[in-house]
Scaffold this active site. Structure first.
Site, PDB file in Angstrom:
ATOM      1  CB  CYS A  17      27.906  37.894  38.591  1.00 11.49           C
ATOM      2  SG  CYS A  17      29.435  37.053  38.189  1.00 11.49           S
ATOM      3  CG  HIS A  18      24.520  36.743  43.696  1.00  9.04           C
ATOM      4  ND1 HIS A  18      25.233  35.586  43.429  1.00  9.04           N
ATOM      5  CD2 HIS A  18      23.272  36.342  44.073  1.00  9.04           C
ATOM      6  CE1 HIS A  18      24.458  34.541  43.648  1.00  9.04           C
ATOM      7  NE2 HIS A  18      23.272  34.964  44.035  1.00  9.04           N
ATOM      8  CG  ASP A  21      40.558  50.097  21.494  1.00  4.21           C
ATOM      9  OD1 ASP A  21      40.229  49.753  20.335  1.00  4.21           O
ATOM     10  OD2 ASP A  21      40.343  51.239  21.955  1.00  4.21           O
ATOM     11  CD  GLU A  58      32.000  40.400  41.283  1.00  2.00           C
ATOM     12  OE1 GLU A  58      30.769  40.313  41.227  1.00  2.00           O
ATOM     13  OE2 GLU A  58      32.727  39.458  41.677  1.00  2.00           O
TER      14      GLU A  58
END
Length: 303
Positions: free
Chosen positions: A63-64, A113, A99
């Site tokens: 990924c950039h 969690d 993203e």
């Protein structure tokens, strides 16, 4: 990482969704009443999602890094299910779908969690991209028949065989990649009369694009703009302004190009630089979005 230096900057948008299923309605009730022992579940997970979006390039190797200009996280709570929707925007050369999905995933993991002390049967499922926008694909017109082009190389040295043409052939190749069929490729010297003769013939043949490569610089023999301008019915200054702006981000010499663009007899006319890089970058800057003009001026031919 793949090379994205040739891409244009556009508004990019992505919408991702993750679904978290709990095993009992009491878990959802605890979230709504803010009675989960670890704290405010939705807000802590939201913060985790924001961090995940911004750190995507650090964790996913290909990924950039890119500027994140907007992120929005929302929830829909059902009886035993939480829908997580995450939207991301940026103005950049590459999309933000990874993203968005990364952010949605981390929101779901954080929820898992925080809820596992009160529910051992939680399941994360259906992480997916719902929508993406931006980039060349959003500005590409479809035609029943491929648009046609004449590519004319204007160069004294190439026309007499002192040099081989690279710029014109690069333009032909890039046009083909954008679905444009070159029906005439010709090399002529930097002579006003010959340029104008080719111009008149091509614009009378109902070709979609007439592209002159070369003769847009500042040497005494660079006469393509002067030869073309008197025959344009309407100039379109923004086209070559965009090409020069794109080129200027890659080389400071782009400002020296005097290329122009316009329309005659429903043929779009472009004059591109004679250097291989200049011609190539100009096509990258303008296509495929430039083909939309064919619908404006002569859509009936291709609809």
């Amino acid at each position: 990482m793949i090379d994205i230096t040739h891409k244009n900057t556009t508004l990019r948008y992505a919408h991702a969704q993750a679904i978290l299923k709990v095993s009992k309605p009491e878990t959802i009730d605890a979230i709504k009443q803010n009675k989960v022992p670890k704290g405010n579940v939705l807000e802590i997970a939201r913060a985790a999602g924001l961090l995940a979006v911004k750190k995507t390039a650090e964790l996913i190797p290909d990924c950039h890094p890119l500027p994140i200009e907007y992120t929005h996280i929302s929830y829909q709570l059902g009886a035993t299910q939480i829908n997580i929707d995450l939207e991301v925007k940026t103005t950049y050369k590459t999309g933000v779908e990874v993203e968005a999905m990364h952010g949605a995933s981390l929101v779901a993991l954080t929820l898992y969690d925080m809820l596992k002390p009160i529910d051992k049967g939680i399941e994360i499922c259906n992480i997916r991209l719902k929508e993406k926008r931006g980039g060349k694909s959003d500005f590409k017109d479809g035609f029943k028949t491929n648009p046609t082009a004449h590519v004319i190389v204007c160069s004294d040295s190439v026309s007499v065989g002192k040099k081989k043409d690279k710029a014109g052939k690069t333009v032909v190749q890039k046009l083909q990649e954008n679905g444009v069929r070159t029906t005439n490729y010709k090399i002529i010297p930097d002579e006003v009369e010959q340029i104008q003769s080719v111009f008149k013939k091509s614009t009378n043949e109902e070709v979609d694009l007439l592209i002159f490569v070369g003769g847009t610089g500042l040497s005494p023999r660079d006469v393509t703009p002067e030869a073309i301008r008197p025959f344009l019915e309407r100039e379109i200054p923004g086209i070559m302004e965009a090409a020069r702006s794109y080129g200027q981000n890659r080389t400071p010499y782009a400002i020296l190009s005097r290329g122009l663009a316009g329309v005659t007899n429903n043929t779009l006319v472009l004059t591109l630089p004679g250097s291989t890089n200049g011609a190539s970058q100009s096509v990258d800057a303008l296509f495929p979005s430039l083909l939309h003009i064919l619908r404006i001026f002569k859509g009936a031919r291709h609809d």
